[in-house]
Design a protein around this motif. Structure first.
Motif, PDB file in Angstrom:
ATOM      1  N   ARG A 123       4.092  -8.910  10.733  1.00  0.00           N
ATOM      2  CA  ARG A 123       3.506  -9.567   9.559  1.00  0.00           C
ATOM      3  C   ARG A 123       2.339  -8.748   9.016  1.00  0.00           C
ATOM      4  NH1 ARG A 123       5.178 -14.885   8.876  1.00  0.00           N
ATOM      5  NH2 ARG A 123       6.523 -15.652  10.553  1.00  0.00           N
ATOM      6  N   GLU A 124       1.578  -8.159   9.915  1.00  0.00           N
ATOM      7  CA  GLU A 124       0.479  -7.289   9.493  1.00  0.00           C
ATOM      8  C   GLU A 124       1.014  -6.076   8.736  1.00  0.00           C
ATOM      9  OE1 GLU A 124      -2.395  -4.219  11.883  1.00  0.00           O
ATOM     10  OE2 GLU A 124      -2.284  -6.258  12.684  1.00  0.00           O
ATOM     11  N   ALA A 125       2.102  -5.483   9.251  1.00  0.00           N
ATOM     12  CA  ALA A 125       2.686  -4.293   8.618  1.00  0.00           C
ATOM     13  C   ALA A 125       3.289  -4.617   7.261  1.00  0.00           C
ATOM     14  CB  ALA A 125       3.745  -3.681   9.526  1.00  0.00           C
ATOM     15  N   GLU A 126       3.770  -5.867   7.090  1.00  0.00           N
ATOM     16  CA  GLU A 126       4.453  -6.274   5.861  1.00  0.00           C
ATOM     17  C   GLU A 126       3.518  -6.928   4.847  1.00  0.00           C
ATOM     18  OE1 GLU A 126       8.458  -7.264   8.499  1.00  0.00           O
ATOM     19  OE2 GLU A 126       7.151  -8.867   7.757  1.00  0.00           O
ATOM     20  N   ALA A 127       2.225  -6.757   5.015  1.00  0.00           N
ATOM     21  CA  ALA A 127       1.257  -7.393   4.115  1.00  0.00           C
ATOM     22  C   ALA A 127       1.407  -6.859   2.690  1.00  0.00           C
ATOM     23  CB  ALA A 127      -0.158  -7.135   4.625  1.00  0.00           C
ATOM     24  N   PRO A 128       1.049  -7.673   1.698  1.00  0.00           N
ATOM     25  CA  PRO A 128       1.126  -7.208   0.307  1.00  0.00           C
ATOM     26  C   PRO A 128       0.365  -5.904   0.106  1.00  0.00           C
ATOM     27  CG  PRO A 128       0.719  -9.567   0.376  1.00  0.00           C
ATOM     28  CD  PRO A 128       0.619  -9.081   1.794  1.00  0.00           C
ATOM     29  N   GLY A 129       0.972  -4.996  -0.614  1.00  0.00           N
ATOM     30  CA  GLY A 129       0.357  -3.705  -0.875  1.00  0.00           C
ATOM     31  C   GLY A 129       0.671  -2.641   0.155  1.00  0.00           C
ATOM     32  N   SER A 130       1.350  -3.033   1.239  1.00  0.00           N
ATOM     33  CA  SER A 130       1.659  -2.071   2.296  1.00  0.00           C
ATOM     34  C   SER A 130       2.879  -1.238   1.937  1.00  0.00           C
ATOM     35  CB  SER A 130       1.901  -2.788   3.625  1.00  0.00           C
ATOM     36  OG  SER A 130       3.092  -3.555   3.547  1.00  0.00           O
TER      37      SER A 130
ATOM     38  N   ASN B  30      13.786  -9.591  -5.129  1.00  0.00           N
ATOM     39  CA  ASN B  30      13.928 -11.036  -4.910  1.00  0.00           C
ATOM     40  C   ASN B  30      13.622 -11.454  -3.478  1.00  0.00           C
ATOM     41  OD1 ASN B  30      16.187  -9.826  -3.865  1.00  0.00           O
ATOM     42  ND2 ASN B  30      17.655 -11.304  -4.714  1.00  0.00           N
ATOM     43  N   VAL B  31      13.260 -10.483  -2.612  1.00  0.00           N
ATOM     44  CA  VAL B  31      12.781 -10.860  -1.271  1.00  0.00           C
ATOM     45  C   VAL B  31      11.262 -11.039  -1.282  1.00  0.00           C
ATOM     46  CG1 VAL B  31      14.684  -9.672  -0.132  1.00  0.00           C
ATOM     47  CG2 VAL B  31      12.497  -8.469  -0.463  1.00  0.00           C
ATOM     48  N   LEU B  32      10.658 -10.944  -2.474  1.00  0.00           N
ATOM     49  CA  LEU B  32       9.214 -11.145  -2.600  1.00  0.00           C
ATOM     50  C   LEU B  32       8.940 -12.490  -3.243  1.00  0.00           C
ATOM     51  CD1 LEU B  32       8.078  -7.631  -3.915  1.00  0.00           C
ATOM     52  CD2 LEU B  32       8.154  -8.455  -1.555  1.00  0.00           C
TER      53      LEU B  32
ATOM     54  N   VAL C  25       5.214  -0.578   3.973  1.00  0.00           N
ATOM     55  CA  VAL C  25       6.369  -1.238   4.592  1.00  0.00           C
ATOM     56  C   VAL C  25       6.961  -2.268   3.646  1.00  0.00           C
ATOM     57  CG1 VAL C  25       7.076  -2.806   6.446  1.00  0.00           C
ATOM     58  CG2 VAL C  25       5.659  -0.814   6.969  1.00  0.00           C
ATOM     59  N   LEU C  26       6.116  -3.085   3.032  1.00  0.00           N
ATOM     60  CA  LEU C  26       6.628  -4.107   2.113  1.00  0.00           C
ATOM     61  C   LEU C  26       7.295  -3.460   0.897  1.00  0.00           C
ATOM     62  CD1 LEU C  26       6.929  -7.098   1.564  1.00  0.00           C
ATOM     63  CD2 LEU C  26       4.725  -7.062   0.390  1.00  0.00           C
ATOM     64  N   ALA C  27       6.716  -2.390   0.414  1.00  0.00           N
ATOM     65  CA  ALA C  27       7.326  -1.680  -0.717  1.00  0.00           C
ATOM     66  C   ALA C  27       8.694  -1.137  -0.342  1.00  0.00           C
ATOM     67  CB  ALA C  27       6.407  -0.550  -1.174  1.00  0.00           C
ATOM     68  N   ALA C  28       8.821  -0.618   0.877  1.00  0.00           N
ATOM     69  CA  ALA C  28      10.107  -0.085   1.321  1.00  0.00           C
ATOM     70  C   ALA C  28      11.138  -1.203   1.479  1.00  0.00           C
ATOM     71  CB  ALA C  28       9.927   0.669   2.632  1.00  0.00           C
ATOM     72  N   ILE C  29      10.712  -2.370   1.956  1.00  0.00           N
ATOM     73  CA  ILE C  29      11.634  -3.506   2.083  1.00  0.00           C
ATOM     74  C   ILE C  29      12.132  -3.931   0.711  1.00  0.00           C
ATOM     75  CG2 ILE C  29      11.786  -5.945   2.712  1.00  0.00           C
ATOM     76  CD1 ILE C  29       9.842  -5.377   5.003  1.00  0.00           C
ATOM     77  N   ALA C  30      11.231  -4.041  -0.264  1.00  0.00           N
ATOM     78  CA  ALA C  30      11.626  -4.447  -1.616  1.00  0.00           C
ATOM     79  C   ALA C  30      12.542  -3.398  -2.246  1.00  0.00           C
ATOM     80  CB  ALA C  30      10.387  -4.661  -2.474  1.00  0.00           C
ATOM     81  N   GLY C  31      12.272  -2.113  -1.944  1.00  0.00           N
ATOM     82  CA  GLY C  31      13.110  -1.058  -2.476  1.00  0.00           C
ATOM     83  C   GLY C  31      14.514  -1.078  -1.909  1.00  0.00           C
ATOM     84  N   ARG C  32      14.630  -1.469  -0.648  1.00  0.00           N
ATOM     85  CA  ARG C  32      15.946  -1.485   0.007  1.00  0.00           C
ATOM     86  C   ARG C  32      16.712  -2.770  -0.274  1.00  0.00           C
ATOM     87  NH1 ARG C  32      20.103  -2.583   1.839  1.00  0.00           N
ATOM     88  NH2 ARG C  32      21.212  -1.737   3.661  1.00  0.00           N
TER      89      ARG C  32
ATOM     90  N   ILE D 113      12.743   0.326   8.884  1.00  0.00           N
ATOM     91  CA  ILE D 113      11.562   0.289   8.023  1.00  0.00           C
ATOM     92  C   ILE D 113      10.352  -0.277   8.762  1.00  0.00           C
ATOM     93  CG2 ILE D 113      10.563  -0.798   5.966  1.00  0.00           C
ATOM     94  CD1 ILE D 113      13.409  -0.766   4.756  1.00  0.00           C
ATOM     95  N   VAL D 114      10.565  -1.374   9.467  1.00  0.00           N
ATOM     96  CA  VAL D 114       9.432  -2.134  10.021  1.00  0.00           C
ATOM     97  C   VAL D 114       8.962  -1.607  11.371  1.00  0.00           C
ATOM     98  CG1 VAL D 114       8.679  -4.413  10.811  1.00  0.00           C
ATOM     99  CG2 VAL D 114      10.132  -4.202   8.777  1.00  0.00           C
ATOM    100  N   HIS D 115       9.896  -1.287  12.253  1.00  0.00           N
ATOM    101  CA  HIS D 115       9.512  -1.069  13.648  1.00  0.00           C
ATOM    102  C   HIS D 115       8.685   0.181  13.912  1.00  0.00           C
ATOM    103  CE1 HIS D 115      11.162  -4.593  15.557  1.00  0.00           C
ATOM    104  NE2 HIS D 115      12.176  -4.504  14.733  1.00  0.00           N
ATOM    105  N   PRO D 116       8.837   1.279  13.171  1.00  0.00           N
ATOM    106  CA  PRO D 116       7.912   2.402  13.426  1.00  0.00           C
ATOM    107  C   PRO D 116       6.451   2.033  13.210  1.00  0.00           C
ATOM    108  CG  PRO D 116       9.844   3.165  12.234  1.00  0.00           C
ATOM    109  CD  PRO D 116       9.930   1.668  12.269  1.00  0.00           C
ATOM    110  N   ALA D 117       6.167   1.257  12.151  1.00  0.00           N
ATOM    111  CA  ALA D 117       4.788   0.838  11.899  1.00  0.00           C
ATOM    112  C   ALA D 117       4.300  -0.124  12.982  1.00  0.00           C
ATOM    113  CB  ALA D 117       4.691   0.170  10.528  1.00  0.00           C
ATOM    114  N   VAL D 118       5.176  -1.017  13.424  1.00  0.00           N
ATOM    115  CA  VAL D 118       4.815  -1.954  14.482  1.00  0.00           C
ATOM    116  C   VAL D 118       4.551  -1.201  15.785  1.00  0.00           C
ATOM    117  CG1 VAL D 118       5.667  -3.839  15.938  1.00  0.00           C
ATOM    118  CG2 VAL D 118       6.024  -3.907  13.456  1.00  0.00           C
TER     119      VAL D 118
END
Length: 342
Positions: free
Chosen positions: A50-57, A70-72, A59-66, A100-105
């Motif tokens: 959740r910390e990695a997926e915070a707005p402006g991160s 509409n996942v936001l 990680v979140l940008a990569a999730i939205a790109g993939r 996307i998420v686990h390297p940052a975690v």
């Protein structure tokens, strides 16, 4: 004994790095809370995500790109229900999300592990639901698996989360079966009974982890040697910190004996302990007996101190039922202070 630079010191120099995992509705979170209550440091993978997926991160940008914008949510945060709908039952999509998420975690987890070791924490519990799916279990000192029968987990998902049987089965099927995880786990906690039964199993596992942590924290242990705990009197000897110290070093395989200031000089004539730990009230008397012993200064003397001198070490006793305490050291051989004590 000659307190050479390699002698044993009652100071932890390593952390026991444990991974705790379990499939959905197996009861992992309950065991995590028990371990935390008993003194372990907990690193929660879900919180790190959740910390990695915070707005402006990134990680979140990569999730939205993939997966699409509409996942936001409207406020820019991650809509987890929408994202779950996109990856549930789709192995390729789930693998892409993990990539996307686990390297940052993982990076953040390693930072927290290093911080725990620098603090002197004895046991770190890494709460990782997808341990076997996304990480190499070999990076941990021990693996604890919490497991329960699939039928019981389905019932829990229906009762606790209001899911249908179909949705519960989809969530269960999305994870690696526990049967494949059990052979790779050093400890398995079965959660098919009562809360009391679960707590008893967790307590037994934590006791084993505590022993492993204690052994890891004692360097260059000399078999058969004695740690001597010195108090001012019987009332002082009942101090909780002494019981915690005794428990830790008995867990490490050391012999632990108790004495008072009055009896210390007599004991030192018969026994050469590896170290002496005195309470703050007993420090002055213990030092006098220690200095008068023949041969002089037979071992290192430590005393509990609320206001330590610069040569101080920390002894983290939280997993042994006491808060961190500070010890001041008297060197047994007139050697310069060791750099690794600072």
């Amino acid at each position: 004994m000659d307190c050479s630079p390699g002698c044993w010191l009652p100071v932890p120099d390593s952390v026991l790095n444990v991974a705790l995992t379990g499939n959905i509705a197996a009861g992992k979170s309950t065991v995590v809370e028990l371990f935390k209550r008993w003194g372990a440091t907990v690193i929660d993978a879900d919180s790190l995500a959740r910390e990695a997926e915070a707005p402006g991160s990134a990680v979140l940008a990569a999730i939205a790109g993939r997966f699409g914008t509409n996942v936001l949510s409207q406020d820019g945060t991650l809509d987890r229900a929408a994202l779950r709908g996109k990856v549930m039952g789709d192995d390729a999509a789930l693998a892409a999300l993990n990539a996307i998420v686990h390297p940052a975690v993982q990076q953040r987890r390693l930072e927290l592990q290093r911080a725990a070791q620098e603090r002197g924490d004895a046991i770190v519990i890494n709460d990782i639901p997808l341990l076997f799916e996304v990480l190499d279990p070999a990076q941990f000192d021990a693996i604890v698996l919490v497991d329960a029968p699939v039928a019981l987990r389905r019932t829990r998902l229906r009762a606790l989360r209001g899911l249908s049987n179909q949705d519960a089965d989809r969530m269960i099927a999305a994870q690696m079966p526990a049967q494949r995880k059990r052979p790779q786990s050093q400890y398995v906690i079965e959660n098919a009974g009562t809360m009391a039964e679960l707590e008893k199993q967790a307590e037994n596992v934590f006791a084993e982890l505590r022993k492993r942590a204690a052994r890891a924290g004692v360097r260059n242990e000399v078999p058969g040697q004695t740690l001597l705990l010195c108090a001012l009197d019987a009332k002082d000897a009942a101090a909780p910190v002494l019981r915690a110290i005794e428990r830790r070093y008995r867990d490490a395989g050391m012999r632990v004996e108790h004495t008072t200031v009055r009896g210390l000089a007599k004991i030192l004539k018969a026994v050469t302990p590896l170290s002496i730990v005195a309470t703050a009230q007993a420090a002055e008397g213990a030092r006098a007996a220690w200095e008068a012993a023949v041969p002089p200064r037979p071992c290192r003397l430590y005393h509990l101190s609320p206001d330590p001198d610069p040569v101080a070490v920390r002894l983290d006793l939280r997993p042994w039922s006491h808060d961190r305490v500070v010890l001041s050291e008297e060197d047994g051989a007139g050697l310069a202070p060791r750099a690794d004590l600072l």
